[in-house]
Design a protein around this motif. Structure first.
Motif, mmCIF file in Angstrom:
data_model
loop_
_atom_site.group_PDB
_atom_site.id
_atom_site.type_symbol
_atom_site.label_atom_id
_atom_site.label_comp_id
_atom_site.label_asym_id
_atom_site.label_seq_id
_atom_site.Cartn_x
_atom_site.Cartn_y
_atom_site.Cartn_z
ATOM 1 N N ALA A 3 -54.527 -11.917 0.231
ATOM 2 C CA ALA A 3 -54.694 -10.882 -0.792
ATOM 3 C C ALA A 3 -53.351 -10.365 -1.297
ATOM 4 C CB ALA A 3 -55.524 -9.732 -0.233
ATOM 5 N N GLU A 4 -52.291 -10.475 -0.476
ATOM 6 C CA GLU A 4 -50.989 -9.957 -0.905
ATOM 7 C C GLU A 4 -50.172 -10.962 -1.715
ATOM 8 O OE1 GLU A 4 -50.861 -11.611 3.160
ATOM 9 O OE2 GLU A 4 -51.875 -9.848 2.446
ATOM 10 N N ASP A 5 -50.709 -12.142 -1.968
ATOM 11 C CA ASP A 5 -50.016 -13.126 -2.799
ATOM 12 C C ASP A 5 -49.908 -12.618 -4.235
ATOM 13 O OD1 ASP A 5 -49.655 -14.901 -0.746
ATOM 14 O OD2 ASP A 5 -51.363 -16.157 -1.283
ATOM 15 N N PRO A 6 -48.763 -12.825 -4.870
ATOM 16 C CA PRO A 6 -48.630 -12.409 -6.266
ATOM 17 C C PRO A 6 -49.506 -13.258 -7.184
ATOM 18 C CG PRO A 6 -46.659 -13.540 -5.508
ATOM 19 C CD PRO A 6 -47.554 -13.398 -4.326
ATOM 20 N N ASP A 7 -49.758 -12.738 -8.375
ATOM 21 C CA ASP A 7 -50.629 -13.424 -9.330
ATOM 22 C C ASP A 7 -50.110 -14.810 -9.696
ATOM 23 O OD1 ASP A 7 -52.457 -11.365 -9.425
ATOM 24 O OD2 ASP A 7 -51.483 -10.390 -11.140
ATOM 25 N N TYR A 8 -48.807 -14.974 -9.803
ATOM 26 C CA TYR A 8 -48.279 -16.269 -10.224
ATOM 27 C C TYR A 8 -48.533 -17.356 -9.182
ATOM 28 C CZ TYR A 8 -44.181 -15.193 -7.327
ATOM 29 O OH TYR A 8 -43.349 -14.876 -6.294
ATOM 30 N N ILE A 10 -51.258 -18.053 -7.827
ATOM 31 C CA ILE A 10 -52.538 -18.677 -8.155
ATOM 32 C C ILE A 10 -52.354 -19.669 -9.305
ATOM 33 C CG2 ILE A 10 -54.854 -18.232 -9.064
ATOM 34 C CD1 ILE A 10 -54.663 -15.470 -7.665
ATOM 35 N N TRP A 11 -51.498 -19.331 -10.264
ATOM 36 C CA TRP A 11 -51.363 -20.130 -11.476
ATOM 37 C C TRP A 11 -50.363 -21.269 -11.367
ATOM 38 C CZ3 TRP A 11 -54.972 -20.131 -14.886
ATOM 39 C CH2 TRP A 11 -55.790 -19.028 -14.993
#
Length: 93
Positions: A3-8, A10-11
């Protein structure tokens, strides 16, 4: 992913696979004979770092089919043959 992974985070894989697919598309246009078959396309994508599952899908195949193509290529190489051909005798009708 946590959950603490940054949005980027994922992309980045999506962008990487998209760029690899665009590279394959361009390479097929530049070298249509070399990349005509599925196995060379998969190997090209794997060289770019795309996982086998995704590379097979992008090349229009499945993982099982790619595994079989590799097995047949390995067997052909061991036998010293390019491919299986029917006998040279004429068809008897």
């Amino acid at each position: 992913m946590a959950a603490e992974d940054p949005d980027y985070a994922i992309w980045l894989p999506v962008i990487g696979k998209s760029l690899a697919y665009l590279c394959l598309s361009h390479a097929v246009k530049e070298h249509p004979v070399k990349l005509k078959e599925v196995l060379p396309k998969v190997e090209f994508l794997e060289a770019l770092g795309v996982p086998t599952r995704d590379a097979a899908h992008a090349a229009g195949s499945s993982v099982a089919s790619v595994a079989e193509l590799r097995r047949l290529a390995k067997r052909r190489k061991a036998n010293g043959k390019k491919g299986s051909k029917k006998s040279a005798r004429p068809d008897r009708r």
